[in-house]
Design a protein around this motif. Structure first.
Motif: not given
Length: 350
Positions: A55-62, A87-103, A159-160
């Motif tokens: 899911c890519g890095f976590y950032s406002p742009a992402m 576990h590298h950030p470009d692969h896991i960065g947005m994972a927590g963001w999606f989990v916070a939205r129910g994934a 990483v979120h």
């Protein structure tokens, strides 16, 4: 084994768009702020929703990039699962963001533990262990002093926050996603317990199976005596046993490709060639920082130095642990590496 590597999809998806690889399997691409300027993401469709592969890095742009994708090619379904390959950030960065939205978060145990530890370990300045690691490698006093005064890279930068729970993915486990049955095979070397997914003529290869670049195989301050190159070579050899003609590999970077058996043979040979060049270079004692040229055969700039040093130490550790080179600290505590005498190598092989 196929005798050539082919690229059936020669152009990547445009920003905010997707390419349908198979019915219910989309290829998306996200930007990265680095020399390797993208990461591939895949979406598998089930009646209840999408499963994202990385899911890519976590950032406002992402977040803005994902908002476009969720309103565009992914608008037909909600995101129900995020499957993270490593576990590298470009692969896991947005994972927590999606989990916070129910994934649901799906990941190997080692990858989750590593990422969770790193995202919680925020450092304002480099640790004493990091400074000692750089000193042993031969960085100059001025360079170490500069680094000592700067905030180092932190996982929390991109990483979120990760949830305290996850669904574990294990070697040999079966999954049914996107209307297909997949089997998990874990790879090592680039990242611990990296998930690859295999289903007939399709392979989701993450960074374990890349077509035109080799992933970084590195030693870091977290485990300075590690031997990741041996793990990498063993994984390439093991996974080559599952390669077959006609498989389409969907990698974490670059383009989807066929010819996996050939590519794995290339990856193995590339590192053995690098080990030979490095051994030839060490006819006299050398600092790790002096070993870039034989390995990479090009100049290494300041922005590349960290990854280059990690990879160099992986190759040095590999040779040292097999008795092919020796190491000893000089009076300043800098580690010097040198090729073993023939009698030393013969003794190590007995």
């Amino acid at each position: 084994m196929m005798t050539e590597i082919r690229y059936p999809f020669p152009e990547p998806p445009a920003p905010g768009a997707a390419i349908e690889i198979r019915p219910g399997l989309l290829w998306l691409r996200l930007p990265l702020p680095m020399a390797l300027d993208h990461v591939n993401v895949y979406a598998l469709a089930d009646p209840e929703g999408w499963t994202l592969i990385d899911c890519g890095f976590y950032s406002p742009a992402m977040v803005a990039e994902w908002d476009k994708l969720l309103a565009g090619p992914l608008a037909a379904r909600p995101v129900r699962r995020v499957l993270i390959t490593h576990h590298h950030p470009d692969h896991i960065g947005m994972a927590g963001w999606f989990v916070a939205r129910g994934a649901e978060l799906m990941i190997s145990r080692t990858a989750w533990l590593t990422a969770r530890m790193l995202v919680l370990d925020e450092e304002a300045r480099p640790t004493p262990e990091a400074l000692a690691f750089w000193h042993r490698a031969g960085l100059s006093g001025a360079e170490i002093a500069r680094r000592a005064g700067e905030r180092p890279f932190n996982f929390a930068d991109c990483v979120h926050p990760l949830p305290p729970g996850f669904t574990r993915l294990s070697e040999g486990q079966g999954l049914h996603l996107g209307g297909r049955d997949w089997q998990i095979r874990l790879g090592q070397g680039h990242a611990p317990d990296q998930v690859t997914l295999w289903s007939g003529d399709l392979v989701l290869g993450a960074d374990q199976l890349l077509p035109s670049i080799s992933p970084n195989i590195g030693v870091s301050v977290l485990e300075p005596e590690a031997d990741p190159l041996a793990e990498w070579l063993a994984s390439c050899t093991r996974l080559s046993g599952f390669a077959s003609p006609g498989q389409l590999v969907l990698p974490g970077h670059k383009l989807p490709f066929t010819g996996l058996g050939l590519r794995l043979a290339q990856l193995i040979e590339n590192h053995h060639s690098a080990l030979g060049r490095l051994s030839d270079w060490l006819t006299e004692p050398r600092r790790a920082i002096e070993c870039f040229q034989p390995l990479f055969r090009r100049s290494i700039g300041p922005r590349e130095q960290g990854l280059a040093l990690a990879e160099t130490l992986a190759h040095l550790n590999y040779l040292y642990l097999r008795g092919q080179i020796t190491r000893a600290a000089d009076p300043e505590g800098v580690m010097l590496w040198q090729r073993s005498a023939p009698c030393d190598r013969a003794a190590s092989e007995r």
